[in-house]
Design a protein around this motif. Structure first.
Motif, PDB file in Angstrom:
ATOM      1  N   UNK A   1      18.371  24.580  85.191  1.00  0.00           N
ATOM      2  CA  UNK A   1      17.530  23.420  85.509  1.00  0.00           C
ATOM      3  C   UNK A   1      17.111  22.676  84.237  1.00  0.00           C
ATOM      4  N   UNK A   2      16.760  21.417  84.409  1.00  0.00           N
ATOM      5  CA  UNK A   2      16.369  20.578  83.269  1.00  0.00           C
ATOM      6  C   UNK A   2      14.859  20.521  83.117  1.00  0.00           C
ATOM      7  N   UNK A   3      14.427  20.405  81.877  1.00  0.00           N
ATOM      8  CA  UNK A   3      13.006  20.164  81.629  1.00  0.00           C
ATOM      9  C   UNK A   3      12.661  18.731  82.033  1.00  0.00           C
ATOM     10  N   UNK A   4      11.385  18.500  82.288  1.00  0.00           N
ATOM     11  CA  UNK A   4      10.944  17.167  82.685  1.00  0.00           C
ATOM     12  C   UNK A   4      11.164  16.171  81.546  1.00  0.00           C
ATOM     13  N   UNK A   5      11.462  14.934  81.922  1.00  0.00           N
ATOM     14  CA  UNK A   5      11.613  13.877  80.905  1.00  0.00           C
ATOM     15  C   UNK A   5      10.321  13.737  80.115  1.00  0.00           C
ATOM     16  N   UNK A   6       9.218  13.912  80.818  1.00  0.00           N
ATOM     17  CA  UNK A   6       7.902  13.780  80.194  1.00  0.00           C
ATOM     18  C   UNK A   6       7.746  14.711  78.996  1.00  0.00           C
ATOM     19  N   UNK A   7       8.052  16.005  79.212  1.00  0.00           N
ATOM     20  CA  UNK A   7       7.791  16.945  78.110  1.00  0.00           C
ATOM     21  C   UNK A   7       8.827  16.791  77.006  1.00  0.00           C
ATOM     22  N   UNK A   8      10.021  16.305  77.366  1.00  0.00           N
ATOM     23  CA  UNK A   8      11.048  16.106  76.336  1.00  0.00           C
ATOM     24  C   UNK A   8      10.707  14.934  75.426  1.00  0.00           C
TER      25      UNK A   8
ATOM     26  N   UNK B   1       6.106  21.094  82.318  1.00  0.00           N
ATOM     27  CA  UNK B   1       7.421  21.237  81.680  1.00  0.00           C
ATOM     28  C   UNK B   1       8.561  21.140  82.690  1.00  0.00           C
TER      29      UNK B   1
ATOM     30  N   UNK C   1       9.136  16.517  86.860  1.00  0.00           N
ATOM     31  CA  UNK C   1       8.796  15.125  86.609  1.00  0.00           C
ATOM     32  C   UNK C   1       7.805  14.661  87.662  1.00  0.00           C
TER      33      UNK C   1
ATOM     34  N   UNK D   1      19.231  25.509  91.326  1.00  0.00           N
ATOM     35  CA  UNK D   1      18.784  25.063  89.998  1.00  0.00           C
ATOM     36  C   UNK D   1      17.267  24.894  89.926  1.00  0.00           C
TER      37      UNK D   1
ATOM     38  N   UNK E   1      13.573  26.005  88.547  1.00  0.00           N
ATOM     39  CA  UNK E   1      12.777  26.803  87.629  1.00  0.00           C
ATOM     40  C   UNK E   1      11.923  27.763  88.455  1.00  0.00           C
TER      41      UNK E   1
ATOM     42  N   UNK F   1       9.158  22.842  73.447  1.00  0.00           N
ATOM     43  CA  UNK F   1       8.621  21.641  74.095  1.00  0.00           C
ATOM     44  C   UNK F   1       7.203  21.883  74.609  1.00  0.00           C
TER      45      UNK F   1
END
Lengths: 404, 404
Positions: A7-14, B117, B120, B205, B207, B265
C-alpha cells in the motif's frame, strides 16, 4: 492470495516537508563537526544554554510522587487553565476564563491544532515570510495550503494591510499565522502593524493564529497581542508555551487561548490526537507560573545582556547591518554588503571560523542575504563570535563597495 | 471596515465526534454522583488502581535533574528506540531496528499519526465493531472516513476474511485498524483470525494499523502481532504504549513500529505536530523497560487475579453470559437475558446499586445488549460488585426466560 502491491503512504505525509532544500544544511554540517570532536560555536537553534530551573523539576517530582500519574483531564487541569487565563487577562486586559484555554503538549502541537480547527483540507493558510521553520509543514500536515506573504528587509520584515488583504483575496484564505515577538527577525510588531492585521482579518473573515511564545523576551517596546484589538477576541487563536519563557523546551507544555466554542472543538481534537498532557508536567507549569515575572526575567536576562553586547559591537562597524533587535532570542543580520547569499556566507563562516549560524534563506526567500544568530552561548563566546563574524564579513566585501 | 461575519471552524473539527450520543452518559452520571459525595463502584474506564511505580518516577527525576530538559530528538532518543526494537524483536521474532521505531506522546497520538500516514483525506479507514471509543473520531480527525466492520457476540466478536474483504472492496479502503488483546471485549485474537486479517490486507493492499497496547495482559493463549505473519512487516504499523503495561497512562509515552520509510515520514509529521516527547519521560521509559517482564507481570497481576475471581462468580450463575475473557483489563458481559439494552441495564445498575459500568453500545452497535467492566477496583469490591450485578440481572429476567 494475489501477488501483493504494497500500500502507498498518503500524499499528505509524503509532501509535508515540501520540495527542495530544507535550509538546515549548515546546522547539520556543524553538528557533524562537533560529533567529530571539533570546537564549533553554535548559534543556530533557539534553545537556552540553561536548563529548566531545579525548583520546577522538584515541583514536578512532588506531583508525580503524590500520585498525579494517571490520565489528566483533556482540556487541561483546572489550576493550569486558571493560571493561564489569569496571566492573559492581566497581560492583555481581555477578560479570559478557564473555558478559553486548552492545554497542549507544547507550542508546536498548538500550532497544528489551531490550523486543524481553522482550515478545511485544501483551504489556504497565510503566513508571513520570513517565518519559523515549521510553519509551512504544519499547515501542510493539517491538509491546508501554505501561502507566504513576502515582506521586505527595508520594512523590518513587517507585513501591512495591502499585502495581507491582497493575499487573502487572491487565495480565499481561511487563516493568517502571525508571530510577535518574531522568530527569526527579532522584531516586535508595533501597534500599527497589528491594526493592519486586525483590519485585514475582519475584512476577509480570517482566523488569526497568533504565535506569542516569545512574549516574555522584549528588549524594546511592548508586546501587543492581536487578540487585544477591537473585535479580535472572537477570531484569534493565541498560541503560548512555557518553552521559551521558562526554559521548559523539553517538557512540551503550551496552550491555545480562543473563544469558548473553539476550545470545545479543540478538546474533541485533543481527545483523538494527544489524549492530553502529563498531569505532573501541568502541575510543574502551575508552579512555574506562580513564580511570576521574576523567574521569567531571570530566564530572559542572558538574551537581554547578549543583545546589548551585540548592539555595541554592531555599532562599531559599518559592514554588517541588522534588523531592529526588539525581542526574542535572535539577531537577524544583513550581510548583503558581502554580495553573498546567507547560505554561502554561513557555510564560509563555518568553514573558516567554526561559527555556525542559520542562513536567512532557511526562513524564507524574504530573508535572503541575511543570517540569523541565536544568542544561546555564553556572553564571552557570543561577543567573540560576533566580532569575528563582522571582521570576516569586512574581508569579504567587494572592493567597489561603498558603505551607505 | 465592513461589518464582519466571524470565520467558520473547519468541517473536520466540527464533525470529529460524529452525531448522536457518545455513549458516555453513564460514566458522567457516575462522576456526578461521586462529586456529590455518593459512594459509587466505578468499573468504567481503563485506568489502573495503582500509580506509576516510584522507581520509574525517581528515574525520571534523575534524568531531569541531570539536564535532560531540552528538546529531545524527534524520532525519539536512541536508547528508547533501541529498547523498543529489542523488545519487539524478542517478542515477535521479526528483526526490528531503531530505524523501525518512532517514539510518540502516547498510544492515542500514535493511532492518529498512523492514520495520517496511511489515509488520504476522504479515503476509507476500516475498524472492527465493537471498538475502543476514540477509533472513529481518530479516523475523522485524520480526514479519513471511518467504516465499521460488524462482528457478532456468537463469534466472540472476531472478524473473518469475508467480512474484511467485503468491506475493503465495497469502500476501496486504505487501512484496517485491529486491536488484540481487545478493548472492549477482552478477547485475544487467535492465529486463524490474524491470518484472515493478513490475507485480506495483502489481497486488498490495506495498511494494517495494529493496536497492541494490551500485549502484556494475557490470561489465556498468547499474543500474536499481525506484523509477525508472512509479508506483513511491510504493511503493518504497530501501535504500542507504556500506559497499560507499566501503569504510565498519564506520562503519554508510546510508539509506532513500522517499515523504515514509514518511520521517516512519520518523523516529518511529528516535527510539525508534536515536536517530540519529553526526554526525561523517555529516560524513565528506558528504565521501566529495563526492568523486564517482572515489572510488567506485577502491573498485570491485579487484573489476572480479578479475572480469576470473575470466572468463579460467573460460573456460579446462568443469567449473565460472558465473552471469553482472555486478556486486557476488561470483562464483556452479555445481559441480553434481561431483555434490556446495555445502556438501560447500566443506568438501572447505577441507580439501584451505585455500580457504574460501560454500556456495550458505547463501543459500537455490535456490542448491544452487553456491558463492559473495567477490573480496576480492589478485589473485594470488584467481587461484591460482580455478585451484585449478577443478582440484579437475575431479578430483571422476564418470567418466561429459560436459561440455555
Amino acid at each position: 492470495m494475489k501477488a501483493s502491491v504494497m500500500p502507498h503512504l498518503s500524499s499528505r505525509i509524503l509532501s509535508i516537508n515540501g520540495s527542495g532544500s530544507d535550509g538546515w544544511g549548515v546546522f547539520y554540517r556543524a553538528r557533524a563537526m562537533v560529533a567529530a570532536g571539533e570546537m564549533v560555536t553554535e548559534l543556530t537553534i533557539g534553545e537556552h544554554d540553561i536548563r529548566t530551573h531545579p525548583a520546577i523539576l522538584d515541583a514536578m517530582h512532588r506531583a508525580a510522587q503524590a500520585g498525579h500519574t494517571g490520565y489528566a483531564t483533556i482540556p487541561g487541569i483546572t489550576a493550569l487553565r486558571d493560571a493561564v487565563a489569569a496571566r492573559i487577562t492581566r497581560n492583555t486586559g481581555i477578560p479570559t476564563a478557564r473555558e478559553n484555554v486548552l492545554i497542549t503538549p507544547g507550542g508546536q502541537s498548538a500550532l497544528f491544532a489551531a490550523h486543524m480547527a481553522c482550515c478545511n483540507p485544501g483551504e489556504t493558510a497565510l503566513y508571513i515570510d520570513p517565518y519559523y521553520a515549521t510553519y509551512p509543514g504544519t499547515i501542510r500536515a493539517a491538509g491546508a495550503v501554505p501561502q507566504a506573504i513576502a515582506t521586505r528587509a527595508e520594512d523590518s520584515f513587517l507585513p501591512d494591510y495591502d499585502r495581507i488583504s491582497d493575499a487573502a483575496l487572491a487565495h480565499g484564505a481561511a487563516s493568517l499565522l502571525v508571530n510577535t515577538p518574531n522568530n527569526p527577525t527579532g522584531v516586535v510588531y508595533p501597534r500599527s502593524t497589528l491594526e493592519d492585521i486586525a483590519h485585514a482579518a475582519l475584512d476577509h473573515d480570517l482566523w488569526v493564529i497568533s504565535d506569542e511564545v516569545y512574549e516574555t523576551q522584549i528588549w524594546e517596546g511592548a508586546h501587543l497581542s492581536p487578540r487585544a484589538l477591537p473585535g479580535m477576541d472572537q477570531c484569534t487563536l493565541v498560541v503560548g508555551s512555557m518553552s521559551k519563557s521558562h526554559a521548559m523546551t523539553g517538557s512540551r507544555i503550551g496552550w491555545i487561548v480562543a473563544p469558548e466554542h473553539v476550545i470545545e472543538k479543540l478538546s474533541d481534537l485533543a481527545t483523538n490526537t494527544t489524549y492530553g498532557v502529563p498531569g505532573y508536567i501541568q502541575d510543574a507549569a502551575v508552579f512555574a507560573l506562580a513564580q511570576g515575572a521574576a523567574l521569567e526575567e531571570e530566564v530572559a536576562a542572558p538574551f537581554r545582556r547578549r543583545r546589548a553586547l551585540a548592539m555595541s559591537i554592531l555599532e562599531g562597524q559599518n559592514v554588517v547591518g541588522h534588523i531592529p533587535s526588539q525581542g526574542a532570542m535572535y539577531l537577524m543580520l544583513d550581510i548583503r554588503s558581502t554580495g553573498m547569499t546567507g547560505e554561502a556566507f554561513a557555510n564560509a563562516l563555518l568553514d573558516t571560523h567554526r561559527i555556525a549560524v542559520m542562513p536567512g534563506e532557511s526562513f524564507g526567500a524574504a530573508a535572503s542575504g541575511h543570517i540569523r544568530l541565536a544568542m544561546t552561548v555564553a556572553d564571552d563566546s557570543f561577543a567573540v563570535a560576533l566580532q569575528t563574524l563582522c571582521s570576516f564579513a569586512g574581508m569579504l566585501i567587494p572592493s567597489d563597495f561603498a558603505p551607505a
